[in-house]
Motif scaffolding. Structure first.
Motif, PDB file in Angstrom:
ATOM      1  N   GLN A 237      23.659 -20.331 -35.861  1.00 36.73           N
ATOM      2  CA  GLN A 237      22.601 -21.063 -36.258  1.00 36.73           C
ATOM      3  C   GLN A 237      22.768 -22.509 -35.929  1.00 36.73           C
ATOM      4  OE1 GLN A 237      18.827 -20.027 -36.524  1.00 36.73           O
ATOM      5  NE2 GLN A 237      19.562 -18.782 -38.203  1.00 36.73           N
ATOM      6  N   GLY A 238      23.571 -22.998 -36.277  1.00 39.24           N
ATOM      7  CA  GLY A 238      23.970 -24.517 -36.524  1.00 39.24           C
ATOM      8  C   GLY A 238      24.197 -25.072 -34.911  1.00 39.24           C
ATOM      9  N   SER A 239      24.382 -24.530 -33.916  1.00 43.22           N
ATOM     10  CA  SER A 239      24.627 -24.929 -32.675  1.00 43.22           C
ATOM     11  C   SER A 239      23.115 -25.542 -32.297  1.00 43.22           C
ATOM     12  CB  SER A 239      24.872 -23.788 -31.638  1.00 43.22           C
ATOM     13  OG  SER A 239      24.807 -24.403 -30.335  1.00 43.22           O
ATOM     14  N   GLU A 240      22.932 -26.876 -31.738  1.00 39.97           N
ATOM     15  CA  GLU A 240      21.852 -27.361 -31.335  1.00 39.97           C
ATOM     16  C   GLU A 240      20.783 -26.669 -30.591  1.00 39.97           C
ATOM     17  OE1 GLU A 240      22.963 -32.329 -30.946  1.00 39.97           O
ATOM     18  OE2 GLU A 240      22.844 -31.212 -29.100  1.00 39.97           O
ATOM     19  N   LYS A 241      21.225 -26.060 -29.628  1.00 37.30           N
ATOM     20  CA  LYS A 241      20.107 -25.329 -28.757  1.00 37.30           C
ATOM     21  C   LYS A 241      19.727 -24.222 -29.770  1.00 37.30           C
ATOM     22  CE  LYS A 241      21.870 -26.720 -24.401  1.00 37.30           C
ATOM     23  NZ  LYS A 241      22.572 -26.174 -22.935  1.00 37.30           N
ATOM     24  N   GLN A 242      20.240 -23.451 -30.398  1.00 32.39           N
ATOM     25  CA  GLN A 242      20.062 -22.503 -30.921  1.00 32.39           C
ATOM     26  C   GLN A 242      19.162 -22.859 -32.433  1.00 32.39           C
ATOM     27  OE1 GLN A 242      23.036 -22.152 -29.634  1.00 32.39           O
ATOM     28  NE2 GLN A 242      21.961 -20.540 -28.414  1.00 32.39           N
ATOM     29  N   LEU A 243      19.306 -23.979 -32.887  1.00 36.69           N
ATOM     30  CA  LEU A 243      18.888 -24.407 -34.060  1.00 36.69           C
ATOM     31  C   LEU A 243      17.350 -25.141 -33.646  1.00 36.69           C
ATOM     32  CD1 LEU A 243      18.765 -25.425 -37.019  1.00 36.69           C
ATOM     33  CD2 LEU A 243      20.091 -27.423 -36.443  1.00 36.69           C
ATOM     34  N   ILE A 244      17.368 -25.734 -32.356  1.00 38.09           N
ATOM     35  CA  ILE A 244      16.029 -26.298 -31.957  1.00 38.09           C
ATOM     36  C   ILE A 244      15.205 -24.839 -31.700  1.00 38.09           C
ATOM     37  CG2 ILE A 244      15.143 -27.229 -29.853  1.00 38.09           C
ATOM     38  CD1 ILE A 244      17.399 -29.151 -29.877  1.00 38.09           C
ATOM     39  N   LYS A 245      15.814 -23.654 -30.987  1.00 34.46           N
ATOM     40  CA  LYS A 245      14.952 -22.731 -30.654  1.00 34.46           C
ATOM     41  C   LYS A 245      14.381 -22.103 -32.052  1.00 34.46           C
ATOM     42  CE  LYS A 245      13.494 -19.726 -27.792  1.00 34.46           C
ATOM     43  NZ  LYS A 245      12.642 -19.704 -26.455  1.00 34.46           N
ATOM     44  N   SER A 246      15.303 -22.045 -32.940  1.00 37.36           N
ATOM     45  CA  SER A 246      14.764 -21.653 -34.239  1.00 37.36           C
ATOM     46  C   SER A 246      13.741 -22.142 -34.858  1.00 37.36           C
ATOM     47  CB  SER A 246      16.083 -21.560 -35.404  1.00 37.36           C
ATOM     48  OG  SER A 246      17.207 -20.797 -34.744  1.00 37.36           O
ATOM     49  N   ILE A 247      13.849 -23.530 -34.844  1.00 37.41           N
ATOM     50  CA  ILE A 247      12.739 -24.280 -35.778  1.00 37.41           C
ATOM     51  C   ILE A 247      11.242 -24.576 -35.104  1.00 37.41           C
ATOM     52  CG2 ILE A 247      12.254 -26.483 -36.663  1.00 37.41           C
ATOM     53  CD1 ILE A 247      15.213 -26.559 -37.597  1.00 37.41           C
ATOM     54  N   LEU A 248      11.715 -24.746 -33.750  1.00 35.60           N
ATOM     55  CA  LEU A 248      10.485 -25.406 -33.091  1.00 35.60           C
ATOM     56  C   LEU A 248      10.115 -24.490 -31.608  1.00 35.60           C
ATOM     57  CD1 LEU A 248      11.610 -29.233 -32.435  1.00 35.60           C
ATOM     58  CD2 LEU A 248       9.786 -28.224 -34.097  1.00 35.60           C
ATOM     59  N   LYS A 249      11.018 -23.528 -31.425  1.00 32.01           N
ATOM     60  CA  LYS A 249      10.727 -22.589 -30.303  1.00 32.01           C
ATOM     61  C   LYS A 249      10.755 -23.269 -29.036  1.00 32.01           C
ATOM     62  CE  LYS A 249       8.302 -19.190 -33.091  1.00 32.01           C
ATOM     63  NZ  LYS A 249       9.494 -18.483 -33.475  1.00 32.01           N
ATOM     64  N   ARG A 250      11.462 -24.399 -28.954  1.00 31.93           N
ATOM     65  CA  ARG A 250      11.681 -25.119 -27.691  1.00 31.93           C
ATOM     66  C   ARG A 250      13.027 -24.714 -26.985  1.00 31.93           C
ATOM     67  NH1 ARG A 250       9.637 -31.323 -29.339  1.00 31.93           N
ATOM     68  NH2 ARG A 250       7.730 -30.428 -30.506  1.00 31.93           N
ATOM     69  N   GLU A 251      12.901 -24.631 -25.770  1.00 35.28           N
ATOM     70  CA  GLU A 251      14.406 -24.038 -24.809  1.00 35.28           C
ATOM     71  C   GLU A 251      14.910 -25.465 -24.138  1.00 35.28           C
ATOM     72  OE1 GLU A 251      16.773 -21.029 -23.914  1.00 35.28           O
ATOM     73  OE2 GLU A 251      14.706 -20.322 -24.588  1.00 35.28           O
ATOM     74  N   VAL A 252      15.961 -25.810 -24.676  1.00 39.64           N
ATOM     75  CA  VAL A 252      16.812 -26.681 -23.997  1.00 39.64           C
ATOM     76  C   VAL A 252      17.280 -26.311 -22.600  1.00 39.64           C
ATOM     77  CG1 VAL A 252      18.624 -28.392 -23.965  1.00 39.64           C
ATOM     78  CG2 VAL A 252      17.497 -27.745 -26.164  1.00 39.64           C
ATOM     79  N   PRO A 253      16.860 -26.922 -21.530  1.00 41.73           N
ATOM     80  CA  PRO A 253      17.148 -26.464 -20.105  1.00 41.73           C
ATOM     81  C   PRO A 253      18.719 -26.392 -20.115  1.00 41.73           C
ATOM     82  CG  PRO A 253      16.328 -28.661 -19.861  1.00 41.73           C
ATOM     83  CD  PRO A 253      16.166 -28.136 -21.435  1.00 41.73           C
ATOM     84  N   LYS A 254      19.159 -25.522 -19.104  1.00 42.24           N
ATOM     85  CA  LYS A 254      20.675 -25.262 -18.815  1.00 42.24           C
ATOM     86  C   LYS A 254      21.130 -26.683 -18.227  1.00 42.24           C
ATOM     87  CE  LYS A 254      21.869 -23.375 -14.987  1.00 42.24           C
ATOM     88  NZ  LYS A 254      22.052 -22.119 -14.252  1.00 42.24           N
ATOM     89  N   GLY A 255      22.186 -27.083 -18.961  1.00 42.46           N
ATOM     90  CA  GLY A 255      22.745 -28.349 -18.415  1.00 42.46           C
ATOM     91  C   GLY A 255      21.984 -29.683 -19.092  1.00 42.46           C
ATOM     92  N   GLY A 256      20.999 -29.172 -19.860  1.00 38.71           N
ATOM     93  CA  GLY A 256      20.178 -30.448 -20.370  1.00 38.71           C
ATOM     94  C   GLY A 256      20.468 -30.591 -22.056  1.00 38.71           C
ATOM     95  N   LEU A 257      19.842 -31.854 -22.388  1.00 36.37           N
ATOM     96  CA  LEU A 257      20.168 -32.213 -24.026  1.00 36.37           C
ATOM     97  C   LEU A 257      18.797 -31.974 -24.806  1.00 36.37           C
ATOM     98  CD1 LEU A 257      21.878 -35.468 -22.740  1.00 36.37           C
ATOM     99  CD2 LEU A 257      22.997 -33.625 -23.778  1.00 36.37           C
ATOM    100  N   PRO A 258      18.976 -31.937 -25.994  1.00 35.62           N
ATOM    101  CA  PRO A 258      17.864 -31.851 -26.889  1.00 35.62           C
ATOM    102  C   PRO A 258      16.898 -32.943 -26.475  1.00 35.62           C
ATOM    103  CG  PRO A 258      19.661 -31.508 -27.940  1.00 35.62           C
ATOM    104  CD  PRO A 258      20.153 -31.814 -26.612  1.00 35.62           C
ATOM    105  N   MET A 259      17.263 -33.978 -26.024  1.00 39.55           N
ATOM    106  CA  MET A 259      16.145 -35.147 -25.973  1.00 39.55           C
ATOM    107  C   MET A 259      15.169 -34.584 -24.538  1.00 39.55           C
ATOM    108  SD  MET A 259      17.315 -39.037 -25.018  1.00 39.55           S
ATOM    109  CE  MET A 259      18.263 -39.081 -26.361  1.00 39.55           C
ATOM    110  N   ASP A 260      15.708 -33.646 -23.733  1.00 38.37           N
ATOM    111  CA  ASP A 260      14.865 -33.155 -22.819  1.00 38.37           C
ATOM    112  C   ASP A 260      13.491 -32.448 -23.363  1.00 38.37           C
ATOM    113  OD1 ASP A 260      16.635 -34.465 -20.858  1.00 38.37           O
ATOM    114  OD2 ASP A 260      18.085 -32.574 -20.807  1.00 38.37           O
TER     115      ASP A 260
END
Length: 442
Positions: A237-260
């Motif tokens: 759960q503490g991985s950035e991409k999983q955390l963003i998905k958990s909290i905001l339901k936003r999907e960080v694109p492959k090769g992308g960054l949370p900023m995207d």
């Protein structure tokens, strides 16, 4: 209903032995060994020489590029060597050796600092101060914080996520920091929100830390821009991409960054370091480290000076228990075994795990039975069994095409494999080769 990420994940035994242990302060070591590569990116450039006197917080190695970070002396003392020594990676790295002076005690002792809520710096000064203070991600990735905060005109960031998940078994450094420095963490969040002109911040904490959820909700009660999200207990759960998905339901694109997807993520330890830097002009020279293990006599959490030899921490908890087989820098899922206890604590050292023979011994690896367990638990939707096979056979271009670089090295696949295959070991090896090949091509 508690939030979590939808794809993959596992539930390893928590073993949070030290969750009730208040953070102690380690004695200042007689000698510190300060590596100049404590961050992702270019190693820092040494700016001191042998026999130089240094003070607490003095820059001893300067950032040598955009993705780099300043290194400061954690003690007052004398530089005795500029030497190569083995660090937690297992490789020899350049290191600054400092013999501590007797006068050391510590004008940077955080226990003496009262809570300071008023923020007097403007945006430019805050960002410059974070850069100067050598702050990196303390969740383990050690990405220079000033790089994360360098927003371009085409990046619209609307949410700051604070990672208080600490989903690795055994580790409790972040948990204790939230309990003991909750109000300071809230001020640190407000500092970043002011610097980045962000109007929303969410602190993600797994629901096995109900006391920390309560502390931070109370600390943030007067600021309706800051919320606390209770998350289901689920690794990673503490991985950035999983955390963003958990909290905001936003999907960080492959090769992308949370900023995207309009998000910046910082660990709670990083936020506290930012608070210390802005409010008290303290560079990153110490951090909280959990020293633990089922057979450790006095497993605890410690404030530790960067550069402290791990053998000092082991001695502090009663020494190595009989039957110790392995010492891990980090947690059992993503941590790496170290060769000896002369290795120093760095900015990325969240824990030292001492593992007994019966826990550390690997069972014999057998043939894959095509059960697909590794596929089901992979949070990135990969096929770990295939990536291992490709790495083992040297088919690196195919491994690259199968997205091996997307692997976050969480170890979930190895954990569930009934054939005890070293999936993560081979995938890590394959990633390193693919990365080198990509660098040559570019």
């Amino acid at each position: 209903m508690l939030k979590t990420f939808p794809k993959g994940g596992i539930h390893p035994a928590e073993n949070k032995i030290t969750s009730f242990k208040a953070i102690k302060r380690m004695q200042v070591p007689k000698v510190v060994y300060v590596p100049i590569a404590q961050h992702i990116g270019i190693p820092s450039e040494i700016v001191v020489d042998r026999k130089d006197k240094v003070e607490i917080g003095q820059v001893i190695a300067k950032s040598s590029g955009f993705v780099s970070s300043n290194i400061h002396s954690p003690v007052a003392g004398t530089v005795t060597k500029l030497d190569m020594m083995v660090d937690s990676s297992g490789y020899k790295k350049q290191c600054i050796v400092i013999r501590t002076d007797q006068k050391n005690e510590s004008n940077f002792d955080i226990q003496d600092f009262p809570l300071k809520k008023e923020i007097t710096m403007d945006q430019k000064d805050i960002l410059q101060h974070i850069t100067d203070s050598g702050i990196v991600g303390l969740g383990g990735a050690t990405f220079p914080s000033h790089v994360k905060l360098d927003l371009k005109n085409d990046n619209h960031v609307d949410c700051l996520i604070i990672n208080g998940v600490e989903c690795e078994p055994y580790l409790t450094a972040d948990h204790r920091l939230m309990l003991e420095k909750g109000e300071e963490i809230i001020v640190g969040i407000q500092i970043l929100m002011q610097a980045l002109h962000i109007k929303s911040a969410i602190i993600g904490i797994e629901n096995n830390k109900k006391d920390a959820i309560k502390v931070l909700k109370n600390a943030a009660a007067s600021d309706d821009r800051i919320k606390v999200a209770a998350l289901r207990v689920k690794y990673p759960q503490g991985s950035e991409k999983q955390l963003i998905k958990s909290i905001l339901k936003r999907e960080v694109p492959k090769g992308g960054l949370p900023m995207d997807v309009g998000v910046i993520v910082h660990n709670v330890g990083t936020i506290f370091a930012i608070y210390q830097a802005i409010q008290y002009n303290q560079p990153l020279i110490e951090r909280v480290v959990t020293v633990t293990g089922k057979k450790v006599e006095d497993a605890s959490n410690f404030w530790v000076k960067i550069g402290t030899p791990i053998k000092d921490l082991v001695q502090e908890v009663g020494g190595l228990p009989d039957g110790t087989r392995k010492i891990v820098n980090g947690g059992p899922m993503m941590g790496k075994a170290i060769k000896n206890t002369d290795v120093p604590v760095t900015k990325g050292t969240s824990g030292i795990l001492i593992i007994a023979q019966e826990e550390a011994s690997r069972q014999e690896s057998k043939n894959c039975i095509r059960c697909s367990n590794c596929v089901f638990v992979c949070p990135m939707g990969l096929e770990p069994h295939l990536l291992m096979n490709l790495s083992e056979k040297g088919l690196y271009e195919r491994a690259s095409a199968e997205d091996i670089m997307t692997c976050i090295e969480c170890g979930s696949c190895s954990y569930v494999c009934p054939s005890h295959r070293p999936l993560l070991d081979y995938i890590r090896f394959g990633k390193n080769i693919v990365k080198k090949l990509q660098t040559v091509k570019n």
